[in-house]
Write a protein that holds these residues in place. Structure first.
Motif, mmCIF file in Angstrom:
data_model
loop_
_atom_site.group_PDB
_atom_site.id
_atom_site.type_symbol
_atom_site.label_atom_id
_atom_site.label_comp_id
_atom_site.label_asym_id
_atom_site.label_seq_id
_atom_site.Cartn_x
_atom_site.Cartn_y
_atom_site.Cartn_z
ATOM 1 N N ASP A 148 0.848 -1.183 0.000
ATOM 2 C CA ASP A 148 0.000 0.000 0.000
ATOM 3 C C ASP A 148 0.885 1.235 0.000
ATOM 4 O OD1 ASP A 148 -2.212 -1.624 0.089
ATOM 5 O OD2 ASP A 148 -2.520 -1.403 2.252
ATOM 6 N N GLY A 149 0.502 2.250 -0.744
ATOM 7 C CA GLY A 149 1.297 3.462 -0.826
ATOM 8 C C GLY A 149 0.430 4.699 -0.783
ATOM 9 N N TYR A 150 0.863 5.699 -0.020
ATOM 10 C CA TYR A 150 0.142 6.968 0.106
ATOM 11 C C TYR A 150 1.131 8.119 -0.035
ATOM 12 C CZ TYR A 150 -3.317 3.926 2.395
ATOM 13 O OH TYR A 150 -4.195 2.912 2.698
ATOM 14 N N ARG A 151 0.734 9.149 -0.752
ATOM 15 C CA ARG A 151 1.528 10.371 -0.827
ATOM 16 C C ARG A 151 0.708 11.500 -0.222
ATOM 17 N NH1 ARG A 151 4.898 12.599 -6.093
ATOM 18 N NH2 ARG A 151 6.200 14.069 -4.934
ATOM 19 N N VAL A 152 1.235 12.152 0.812
ATOM 20 C CA VAL A 152 0.462 13.136 1.566
ATOM 21 C C VAL A 152 1.258 14.423 1.712
ATOM 22 C CG1 VAL A 152 -0.800 11.347 2.821
ATOM 23 C CG2 VAL A 152 1.310 12.256 3.793
ATOM 24 N N ASP A 153 0.542 15.553 1.703
ATOM 25 C CA ASP A 153 1.206 16.833 1.937
ATOM 26 C C ASP A 153 0.455 17.704 2.933
ATOM 27 O OD1 ASP A 153 -0.928 17.607 0.405
ATOM 28 O OD2 ASP A 153 0.257 18.167 -1.344
ATOM 29 N N THR A 154 -0.481 17.095 3.666
ATOM 30 C CA THR A 154 -1.122 17.765 4.790
ATOM 31 C C THR A 154 -1.149 16.807 5.967
ATOM 32 O OG1 THR A 154 -3.396 17.021 4.351
ATOM 33 C CG2 THR A 154 -2.624 19.030 3.205
ATOM 34 N N LEU A 155 -1.259 17.383 7.158
ATOM 35 C CA LEU A 155 -1.269 16.552 8.353
ATOM 36 C C LEU A 155 -2.531 15.702 8.419
ATOM 37 C CD1 LEU A 155 0.764 16.191 10.633
ATOM 38 C CD2 LEU A 155 -0.596 17.771 12.010
ATOM 39 N N ASP A 156 -3.647 16.243 8.016
ATOM 40 C CA ASP A 156 -4.881 15.466 8.019
ATOM 41 C C ASP A 156 -4.770 14.260 7.087
ATOM 42 O OD1 ASP A 156 -6.091 17.102 9.846
ATOM 43 O OD2 ASP A 156 -7.211 18.277 8.377
ATOM 44 N N ALA A 157 -4.214 14.495 5.889
ATOM 45 C CA ALA A 157 -4.065 13.382 4.940
ATOM 46 C C ALA A 157 -3.113 12.334 5.493
ATOM 47 C CB ALA A 157 -3.560 13.907 3.596
ATOM 48 N N PHE A 158 -2.051 12.780 6.173
ATOM 49 C CA PHE A 158 -1.129 11.814 6.775
ATOM 50 C C PHE A 158 -1.842 10.961 7.816
ATOM 51 C CE2 PHE A 158 1.331 10.755 10.547
ATOM 52 C CZ PHE A 158 2.120 9.749 10.001
ATOM 53 N N GLU A 159 -2.602 11.596 8.699
ATOM 54 C CA GLU A 159 -3.240 10.835 9.771
ATOM 55 C C GLU A 159 -4.255 9.845 9.209
ATOM 56 O OE1 GLU A 159 -4.648 13.389 12.854
ATOM 57 O OE2 GLU A 159 -2.628 13.991 13.462
ATOM 58 N N GLN A 160 -4.949 10.207 8.145
ATOM 59 C CA GLN A 160 -5.856 9.252 7.505
ATOM 60 C C GLN A 160 -5.082 8.061 6.943
ATOM 61 O OE1 GLN A 160 -8.442 11.129 4.611
ATOM 62 N NE2 GLN A 160 -8.881 12.848 5.979
ATOM 63 N N THR A 196 3.203 -1.100 4.173
ATOM 64 C CA THR A 196 2.681 0.191 3.739
ATOM 65 C C THR A 196 3.784 1.237 3.754
ATOM 66 O OG1 THR A 196 0.509 -0.329 4.672
ATOM 67 C CG2 THR A 196 0.949 1.978 4.171
ATOM 68 N N LEU A 197 3.782 2.076 2.739
ATOM 69 C CA LEU A 197 4.709 3.205 2.649
ATOM 70 C C LEU A 197 3.900 4.492 2.577
ATOM 71 C CD1 LEU A 197 7.848 3.488 0.416
ATOM 72 C CD2 LEU A 197 6.186 5.333 0.461
ATOM 73 N N ILE A 198 4.252 5.445 3.437
ATOM 74 C CA ILE A 198 3.611 6.762 3.427
ATOM 75 C C ILE A 198 4.675 7.799 3.095
ATOM 76 C CG2 ILE A 198 2.266 8.455 4.706
ATOM 77 C CD1 ILE A 198 1.315 6.181 6.517
ATOM 78 N N ASP A 199 4.520 8.439 1.956
ATOM 79 C CA ASP A 199 5.447 9.470 1.489
ATOM 80 C C ASP A 199 4.910 10.816 1.970
ATOM 81 O OD1 ASP A 199 7.140 11.159 0.150
ATOM 82 O OD2 ASP A 199 6.588 10.515 -1.862
ATOM 83 N N ALA A 200 5.500 11.331 3.056
ATOM 84 C CA ALA A 200 5.027 12.574 3.667
ATOM 85 C C ALA A 200 5.893 13.732 3.185
ATOM 86 C CB ALA A 200 5.070 12.470 5.183
ATOM 87 N N ARG A 201 5.301 14.646 2.460
ATOM 88 C CA ARG A 201 6.025 15.787 1.902
ATOM 89 C C ARG A 201 6.179 16.852 2.984
ATOM 90 N NH1 ARG A 201 8.553 15.317 -2.681
ATOM 91 N NH2 ARG A 201 7.828 17.297 -3.517
ATOM 92 N N ILE A 202 7.402 17.043 3.453
ATOM 93 C CA ILE A 202 7.652 17.980 4.555
ATOM 94 C C ILE A 202 8.342 19.242 4.052
ATOM 95 C CG2 ILE A 202 7.796 16.118 6.259
ATOM 96 C CD1 ILE A 202 10.890 16.560 6.218
ATOM 97 N N THR A 203 8.204 20.306 4.827
ATOM 98 C CA THR A 203 8.874 21.555 4.497
ATOM 99 C C THR A 203 10.380 21.433 4.682
ATOM 100 O OG1 THR A 203 9.064 23.903 5.046
ATOM 101 C CG2 THR A 203 8.517 22.415 6.848
ATOM 102 N N ARG A 204 11.118 22.148 3.857
ATOM 103 C CA ARG A 204 12.573 22.207 4.023
ATOM 104 C C ARG A 204 12.980 23.273 5.041
ATOM 105 N NH1 ARG A 204 15.445 22.171 -1.951
ATOM 106 N NH2 ARG A 204 15.098 19.973 -2.457
ATOM 107 N N TRP A 205 12.063 24.096 5.462
ATOM 108 C CA TRP A 205 12.434 25.300 6.191
ATOM 109 C C TRP A 205 12.466 25.139 7.696
ATOM 110 C CZ3 TRP A 205 9.162 29.524 3.231
ATOM 111 C CH2 TRP A 205 9.636 29.611 1.911
#
Length: 569
Positions: free
Chosen positions: A509-521, A533-542
């Motif tokens: 299973d694979g998920y790509r998320v860029d919000t916290l709500d999407a990650f928690e789901q 399962t792999l969750i690709d969480a797009r985080i800020t560089r800053w």
């Protein structure tokens, strides 16, 4: 029976339940012997390095032997990184590898590693990365060599051992005619009663004089199962608890006496408690680099250091304890509790400052996930008895700082050897050892890219690990080091594939998320699915992890706000 059959039968008698290895001609007989085992589950990895990391994961929280294997030559050499991890992090691991036929030594035969005539010397190399390496020279010695190797793996401070099996000992007609069950009788490292009495007397006097005592607890205490003893120590004698990153969870981090992680990426509350302490009781802690602010010379100035460790060698490194206690941590703390109980009455409650999780704001400026908020969510949603592994990278600092473990949960960072991807792969072995526990890996995109192809192994063998990638398309720690040391950065950025699509292509299973709500789901779905399962969480560089180069909590050398401003420029 043949040599590899005897080895497998001996391992079965020792309770080994999993074997991790790479395919190869010199390991062919071992692969067949494992096929016919009714107890040991074999896992053939895509790369032998992953097999060695998986063996470490298997041994991490068990009192069982991690077992990995490889063919001769290059396959065997791929085991070195995992064996180095087992050595630095105290995992009992046995590696078995092939070895070219001895009759051809020095002739440059395929995979020869005799050290003769410009061939690599595998015996020297394995000796350098294990407690001891053996060359099996006679089939009749198989059980004796295995028994000695396993005893060494478990004796004192646990660690890796290795056995070379020459090709000529696997030929048809070479038999083990004297097989016997392999016995394991390792004596525990018990504390010297006189030394316990001396330490108890000193601690009792310190308590009577209202001196400040803190306990600094590391992975050795967790490995020895000392949680109940440590909790009784701090509660009975009102001692504030600090932990290393690997000591997290020895007692619930929500406990009133738990004041946080003492490390360069730890909590200022822990730094404050340590700075004000008169006595520091280190339990199962090697006092390594990140827990000592790069071996700060004045770290224990004006303090009494009590050091409990299973290895006497730890007393002769950067810090010489005033009171060394050579012992298994659980047995030592139990003995100290008993001795102190006879000397100490009621102890007033100390003034304990709570942890500082919210002291730095999580500023969202890119629309992507703040890694601190991601770490906080992982900790909040981690199930009871869940295990969270962090690989090498900036994400480790976020996870160690923001995840609050409950008793029964565990956290493990990349250890002193510190390879990237060690836990990306080690998690598979860990999950096989603890099928009833949730295993989650927090890893950087750099770590995952090194060896994430072992996801195919997890899918093939139906091993439901959850990987959460902190995805910012850069080597964050290297970038921060370049900025602080040189004022500029170079060659630290890269492009990632769609990791979630890759996971689905592998059958996970694979998920790509860029919000916290999407990650928690996605995380909740992963926890419920029972699938890799792999969750690709797009985080800020800053964002820059909470960091201090000083136990005083001063951000000298790395002003986080200044670096964050540079990252935005």
């Amino acid at each position: 029976m043949r040599v590899y059959e005897a080895l497998v039968k001996g391992l079965e008698g020792l309770g080994v339940r999993a074997a991790f290895g790479g395919a190869g001609e010199n390991a062919a007989g071992l692969m067949l012997a494992l096929k016919h085992s009714r107890q040991i589950r074999p896992v053939i990895t895509r790369h032998e390095q992953a097999a060695s990391f998986m063996a470490c994961g298997y041994a991490m929280y068990t009192n069982e032997l991690g077992f990995c294997f490889a063919t001769a030559g290059p396959g065997a050499f791929n085991l070195f990184s995992g064996l180095a991890v087992a050595m630095s992090d105290s995992y009992p691991v046995l590696a078995v590898s092939g070895y070219a036929s001895r009759a051809w030594q020095g002739w440059g035969s395929l995979n020869e590693t005799s050290g003769l005539n410009r061939t690599p010397d595998s015996r020297a190399m394995f000796a350098a990365t294990t407690k001891k390496s053996f060359l099996l020279t006679d089939a009749a010695d198989t059980c004796d060599v295995l028994e000695e190797a396993v005893h060494i793996a478990f004796e004192g401070r646990p660690g890796p051992v290795h056995i070379h099996v020459p090709e000529d000992l696997t030929h048809r007609g070479v038999e083990v005619t004297d097989f016997r069950p392999v016995r394991l009788h390792v004596q525990p490292v018990t504390p010297d009663p006189a030394r316990v009495e001396d330490i108890a007397s000193m601690l009792a006097e310190a308590l009577a004089q209202r001196k400040r005592i803190v306990a600094l607890v590391g992975f050795g205490a967790i490995r020895s199962g000392a949680g109940a003893e440590v909790r009784r120590l701090i509660e009975r004698f009102r001692i504030p608890l600090l932990t290393t990153l690997d000591g997290k969870g020895i007692v619930s981090e929500g406990h009133p006496l738990a004041v946080g992680v003492f490390a360069d990426s730890g909590h200022s509350s822990a730094w404050k408690a340590f700075r004000e302490a008169d006595v520091v009781l280190c339990i199962g802690n090697s006092l390594n680099q990140h827990a000592t602010f790069n071996y700060r010379e004045d770290l224990f100035a004006g303090k009494v250091l009590v050091h409990v460790n299973i290895s006497e060698a730890e007393f002769h490194k950067a810090y010489k304890p005033d009171y060394p206690l050579h012992s298994d941590a659980r047995l030592a703390v139990a003995a100290l509790n008993e001795a102190l109980d006879k000397k100490v009455g009621e102890v007033p409650a100390p003034d304990v400052t709570g942890r500082d999780y919210g002291s730095r704001p999580e500023v969202h400026q890119t629309g992507k996930i703040h890694p601190g908020a991601l770490a906080r969510s992982i900790g909040r949603l981690l199930p009871p008895k869940g295990i969270l592994l962090a690989d090498a990278g900036a994400h480790l600092a976020w996870l160690g700082y923001y995840v609050e473990l409950k008793e029964g949960q565990n956290f493990r960072k990349a250890g002193s050897f510190g390879p990237m991807a060690g836990h990306v792969n080690g998690a598979i072995g860990l999950k096989l050892a603890h099928p009833e526990r949730t295993v989650v890996v927090g890893c950087g995109d750099g770590c995952y890219s090194l060896s994430g192809f072992e996801l195919m192994t997890a899918v093939q063998y139906e091993i439901p690990v959850i990987w959460i990638i902190f995805d910012d398309e850069e080597f964050k720690l290297i970038k921060l080091f370049q900025l602080t040391a040189y004022g500029e950065t170079a060659l630290v950025e890269f492009q990632n594939p769609d990791f979630a699509a890759y996971a689905r292509a592998c059958g996970a299973d694979g998920y790509r998320v860029d919000t916290l709500d999407a990650f928690e789901q996605a995380f909740r779905a992963a926890l419920a699915s029972g699938r890799p399962t792999l969750i690709d969480a797009r985080i800020t560089r800053w964002a820059v992890p909470h960091y201090s180069p000083s136990p005083d909590g001063v951000l000298a050398g790395l002003d986080a706000e200044m670096v964050e401003a540079r990252l935005r420029d």
